[in-house]
Design a protein around this motif. Structure first.
Motif, PDB file in Angstrom:
ATOM      1  N   ALA A  75      -4.047  -7.100   9.474  1.00 45.90           N
ATOM      2  CA  ALA A  75      -2.768  -7.243   9.769  1.00 45.90           C
ATOM      3  C   ALA A  75      -1.913  -6.513   8.650  1.00 45.90           C
ATOM      4  N   VAL A  76      -2.131  -6.816   7.491  1.00 48.41           N
ATOM      5  CA  VAL A  76      -1.482  -6.091   6.341  1.00 48.41           C
ATOM      6  C   VAL A  76      -1.890  -4.750   6.272  1.00 48.41           C
ATOM      7  N   TYR A  77      -3.199  -4.628   6.267  1.00 49.16           N
ATOM      8  CA  TYR A  77      -3.322  -3.081   6.353  1.00 49.16           C
ATOM      9  C   TYR A  77      -3.149  -2.240   7.327  1.00 49.16           C
ATOM     10  N   GLN A  78      -2.762  -2.795   8.460  1.00 49.28           N
ATOM     11  CA  GLN A  78      -2.320  -1.981   9.704  1.00 49.28           C
ATOM     12  C   GLN A  78      -0.906  -1.685   9.406  1.00 49.28           C
ATOM     13  N   HIS A  79      -0.059  -2.619   9.233  1.00 48.45           N
ATOM     14  CA  HIS A  79       1.623  -2.738   9.226  1.00 48.45           C
ATOM     15  C   HIS A  79       2.055  -1.975   7.846  1.00 48.45           C
ATOM     16  N   THR A  80       1.202  -2.000   6.728  1.00 51.75           N
ATOM     17  CA  THR A  80       1.771  -1.398   5.576  1.00 51.75           C
ATOM     18  C   THR A  80       1.556   0.187   5.558  1.00 51.75           C
ATOM     19  N   GLY A  81       0.450   0.464   6.375  1.00 49.08           N
ATOM     20  CA  GLY A  81      -0.071   1.818   6.484  1.00 49.08           C
ATOM     21  C   GLY A  81      -1.124   2.065   5.340  1.00 49.08           C
ATOM     22  N   ALA A  82      -1.375   0.982   4.839  1.00 47.68           N
ATOM     23  CA  ALA A  82      -2.802   1.110   3.801  1.00 47.68           C
ATOM     24  C   ALA A  82      -4.097   1.704   4.706  1.00 47.68           C
ATOM     25  N   ALA A  83      -4.221   1.175   5.893  1.00 42.38           N
ATOM     26  CA  ALA A  83      -5.421   1.742   6.511  1.00 42.38           C
ATOM     27  C   ALA A  83      -5.505   2.873   6.858  1.00 42.38           C
TER      28      ALA A  83
END
Length: 434
Positions: A75-83
């Motif tokens: 979830a963090v990687y999706q919403h921060t744009g990291a993914a």
């Protein structure tokens, strides 16, 4: 045919057919389990309480924290744009080509590095989604690309930290690199075949006009997931991979528990990309979404494990194990067939290996099989029929990817049943030559 064995066969067929009809695993597993209980002449309520629920609850107890921190990380990687940052960089390097095979490769490297397959599901999915979107490739191939990376060559390659490799080591007293040369050849063969298949299927879908935006799919993506914004301000690529590298270092280098390692990754990602989410309320929403995803995912898997808990207690399963002992075939083929059947009946590669080793190790030795060869062929074979439609991991991954069995299972079948069987025979041939 023995009636008890026939019941198990019918249950697996029923499980597969109903899964393709898109019935929830939370309904499907208890339903098929009751079918097995009734046909086996067991008391329904008692069997559900003493076999089904304990198996499911033991699974939740053992793996909830892994699912939880893995879902938070995703979830963090999706919403921060990291993914998206990682996917854009990788897509640029490959210029939109070999997207599905690259996802399979990255997933396999993470898995071979020691990251749990279920954690990898959550970590890789948002990266895969964005790479497929950038390349305009159908997302029907995402489940096969991710799970092939988790459960094939990275699972049974020599030195893998997978539970299948560990079970064989503990049961047979063999090293992690057992049968090294034929194991390497089999793993490479598996990787190449899966790479070719995924790329061939990508081109076939694209040629037919089936691309990322596909209104025929049952579950449609949100506007945010569909959006392509080339001017979007994303985290730096190197910043984005630091938390993933930290997980690998903590788990493999410092030898921390996987739950602790991933939690460190979540904390590090949150600190490094704090300004990518709007305030504390925004972060609470991100973590709430991850927590909710973890609950659904682990229940879908655990409930199918409960089915395996009942199956292992039936007379039909005991008769099946005894029947397997009567098969007359070359030693390594016998190991392959028996482990694959046990894994299919249990719906679990590790569960099938455990049952087969407990019941048949003496038989394997009496046939003249070398323990290191048994170790490796069993590890490969365990990852074949365990991937039938009732496998909890596949149900979990399809749910994460918002796809149904009908839409995505065929490529899972090829990459995780057909190709591993080919790898088994490749291993057997190389072993015979050497």
């Amino acid at each position: 045919m023995n009636f008890g064995i026939l019941v198990l066969l019918l249950a697996l067929i029923l499980f597969g057919l109903l899964a393709f009809k898109q019935i929830s695993a939370l309904i499907l597993a208890p339903l098929v389990t009751i079918f097995v209980i009734v046909c086996s002449g067991l008391p329904i309520l008692e069997s559900l309480k003493t076999a089904f629920m304990p198996a499911a609850s033991d699974y939740v107890t053992s793996y909830f924290l892994i699912f939880f921190v893995g879902a938070l990380f995703g979830a963090v990687y999706q919403h921060t744009g990291a993914a998206e940052s990682i996917s854009k960089t990788l897509a640029g390097l490959c210029k939109g080509k070999f997207v599905a095979p690259i996802i399979m490769t990255i997933t396999g490297i993470l898995t071979f590095g020691g990251v749990s397959g279920f954690v990898v599901f959550f970590v890789i999915y948002p990266i895969a989604l964005n790479m497929f979107k950038e390349a305009n490739v159908t997302r029907r191939l995402i489940p096969a690309a991710i799970s092939a990376g988790c459960w094939t060559w990275s699972m049974y390659g020599p030195g893998s930290p997978s539970i299948q490799n560990v079970i064989a080591m503990n049961s047979l007293g063999t090293p992690a690199t057992a049968a090294f040369i034929p194991s390497v050849i089999a793993a490479i063969g598996s990787y190449v075949l899966i790479f070719v298949w995924l790329e061939m299927r990508t081109r076939s879908f694209t040629k037919k006009g089936i691309v990322f935006k596909d209104t025929s799919l049952k579950f449609q993506l949100s506007a945010e997931e569909m959006e392509i914004d080339n001017d979007k301000n994303l985290p730096n690529f190197w910043i984005s991979i630091i938390p993933i590298a930290a997980i690998l270092i903590c788990f493999n280098g410092i030898h921390l528990a996987v739950e602790t390692s991933v939690f460190i990754g979540v904390a590090l990602a949150t600190i490094l990309m704090w300004n990518r989410v709007k305030g504390i309320n925004g972060w609470i929403a991100v973590f709430n979404e991850g927590a909710a995803n973890s609950g659904v995912s682990i229940l879908n898997t655990a409930i199918v494990v409960g089915f395996g808990g009942v199956v292992k207690n039936t007379q039909g399963f005991a008769d099946l194990v005894e029947l397997l002992k009567t098969f007359n075939m070359p030693a390594l083929i016998f190991v392959m067939v028996t482990v694959a059947i046990c894994a299919g009946a249990c719906g679990s590669a590790s569960g099938g290996m455990g049952v087969a080793f407990n019941a048949l190790t003496d038989t394997y030795l009496s046939l003249g099989a070398h323990l290191e060869d048994v170790h490796r062929i069993a590890a490969i074979a365990a990852g074949t029929l365990d991937s039938l439609p009732h496998q909890g991991a596949q149900i979990t991954l399809l749910g994460i990817c918002k796809l149904t069995h009908k839409e995505a299972y065929f490529d899972i079948f090829i990459t995780q049943i057909v190709i591993p069987f080919i790898s088994c025979f490749l291993f057997i041939i190389v072993t015979a030559v050497l």
